[in-house]
Scaffold this motif. Structure first.
Motif, PDB file in Angstrom:
ATOM      1  N   SER A 128      38.986  40.690  47.545  1.00  0.00           N
ATOM      2  CA  SER A 128      40.068  41.026  47.699  1.00  0.00           C
ATOM      3  C   SER A 128      40.866  40.932  46.485  1.00  0.00           C
ATOM      4  N   ASP A 137      41.723  32.767  37.859  1.00  0.00           N
ATOM      5  CA  ASP A 137      40.507  32.430  38.564  1.00  0.00           C
ATOM      6  C   ASP A 137      39.793  31.117  37.792  1.00  0.00           C
ATOM      7  N   ASP A 153      33.713  35.403  57.243  1.00  0.00           N
ATOM      8  CA  ASP A 153      35.055  35.206  56.292  1.00  0.00           C
ATOM      9  C   ASP A 153      34.859  34.186  55.300  1.00  0.00           C
ATOM     10  N   ASP A 183      42.957  25.939  37.520  1.00  0.00           N
ATOM     11  CA  ASP A 183      42.118  25.545  39.013  1.00  0.00           C
ATOM     12  C   ASP A 183      43.638  25.784  39.787  1.00  0.00           C
ATOM     13  N   ALA A 184      43.459  26.608  41.002  1.00  0.00           N
ATOM     14  CA  ALA A 184      44.743  27.077  41.814  1.00  0.00           C
ATOM     15  C   ALA A 184      45.264  25.868  42.417  1.00  0.00           C
TER      16      ALA A 184
END
Ligand code: NAP
Length: 346
Positions: free
Chosen positions: A200, A220, A49, A242-243
């Motif tokens: 994803s 992104d 993952d 930047d998330a």
């Protein structure tokens, strides 16, 4: 060798604590023989993952040998590849070595020799690694020698003939995301995908764009991801941000949507602390959908309350009926998606 009795959920495999489901167990018994209703798989590769691989890689300073040893020891300790920090696992490919006489083959056709990818998480799959053959950090994949056990309740996909194996594996790993995007997104909506440049993310963006008059916005972090996203026909706008920086994300999504914000915001960033940005990017009464394994329920729930955001918070189920075929079909349909996955994973 006498087989163990049938046990569709694998409860008898939980060593510590006993009596819990394998996902909840700290340690699994991955020993042979299999039970009457289990499948024995000779494993070729583990697709770790993304959140888990990143965490392990950081803990090992990116050193490939150390990553291999870390994974070997982790599986040796737990009897499964269940990262205790991220809580996540991944999936595997291998060849079916034995089908227990009570495995439900009518419902799940399979025979010895078939090459399959498991679609249940490695965080609940009994696994023994005899040796690590190769670590592929670019693909978050580890080739091994070893065996795994699939319960009668487990799901898997036979590897398709028309798609390169590594590509199929990368897609199957995240197949739940586009399948749920199909259920969530309605025509005429604005969809924001946080961490949109990854596996994803691209599948979700493509799937969302299949709906009539949907506006897709990808967010992104890196220059490379932004460039890649900007070249794709199914991405309407790209935001570089930047998330983890909630106000930056909110302001940029505000500008890109002229204040409307996302009707559906899909979080697939493989880092922690991105919940609030996703919530603030969602319009009032919209949907914030958290597929990322780095999501904290507490941060999302308390965070939304803290900023007074009346949004529908959804957890990303890795499984949706038909998700494997749906995701592979998106690649068959889109040459752009196929090119990305081939360039990065084959
Ligand atoms: P991926 O291909 O690595 O994509 C993640 C994307 O997030 C990358 O493009 C990455 O950019 C971007 N990103 C990282 N840090 C960021 C930041 N601070 N701001 C904005 N974007 C950032 O991962 P994936 O395989 O698609 O998986 C996505 C998530 O889904 C992971 O958390 C994974 O664990 C989870 N997952 C969930 C399930 C489930 O059942 N719910 C199943 C499988 C996977 P860079 O690459 O440029 O850093």
């Amino acid at each position: 060798m006498t087989l163990k009795p049938s046990d569709a959920l694998g409860l008898q495999r939980s060593l510590s604590p006993k009596g819990v489901l394998p996902q909840q167990a700290d340690v699994l018994d991955a020993s042979l023989p299999i039970a009457e209703d289990e499948l024995l798989i000779e494993v070729e590769s583990l697709n770790v993952d993304s959140a888990s691989f990143r965490q392990i890689s950081e803990a090992c300073d990116g050193d490939i040998a150390k990553i291999g040893t870390h994974i070997l020891q982790l599986v040796g300790r737990r009897g499964k590849l269940h990262n205790p920090v991220t809580g996540s696992g991944g999936m595997l490919i291998g060849r079916v070595a034995k089908v227990g006489p009570s495995f439900p083959v009518q419902e799940k056709p399979v025979q010895e020799g078939d090459r399959i990818a498991t679609l249940v998480s490695l965080s609940l799959t009994p696994l023994v690694i005899r040796s690590i053959k190769k670590v592929h950090p670019d693909r978050e994949r580890v080739d091994i020698e070893g065996h795994a056990i699939l319960f009668a309740s487990g799901i898997f996909a036979t590897l398709p003939q028309d798609i390169p194996e590594n590509v199929a594996l990368a897609v199957l790993d995240v197949a739940g995301a586009p399948a749920q995007t199909r259920k969530l997104v309605q025509p005429d909506q604005t969809v924001v995908v946080v961490g949109g440049g990854g596996k994803s993310g691209l599948l979700c963006l493509y799937e969302a764009k299949r709906q009539k008059n949907v506006k897709t916005i990808a967010l992104d972090y890196t220059h490379e991801a932004v460039e890649r996203l900007s070249s794709l026909s199914f991405v309407d706008e790209v935001i570089q941000a930047d998330a983890r920086n909630a106000t930056e994300v909110m302001e940029k999504v505000w500008a890109a949507t002229r204040g409307h914000m996302g009707d559906v915001v899909i979080n697939v960033a493989n880092v922690t602390e991105t919940e609030i940005a996703s919530i603030l990017a969602t319009r009032r009464k919209g949907i914030a959908y958290f597929f990322s394994m780095a999501t904290s329920f507490t941060r999302a729930a308390l965070g939304a309350e803290g900023v007074g955001a009346d949004v529908d918070l959804r957890i990303g189920n890795g499984y949706t009926e038909g998700h494997a075929e749906l995701a592979l079909d998106l690649l068959r349909e889109s040459p752009e998606l196929m090119r990305f996955f081939k360039d990065h994973y084959s």
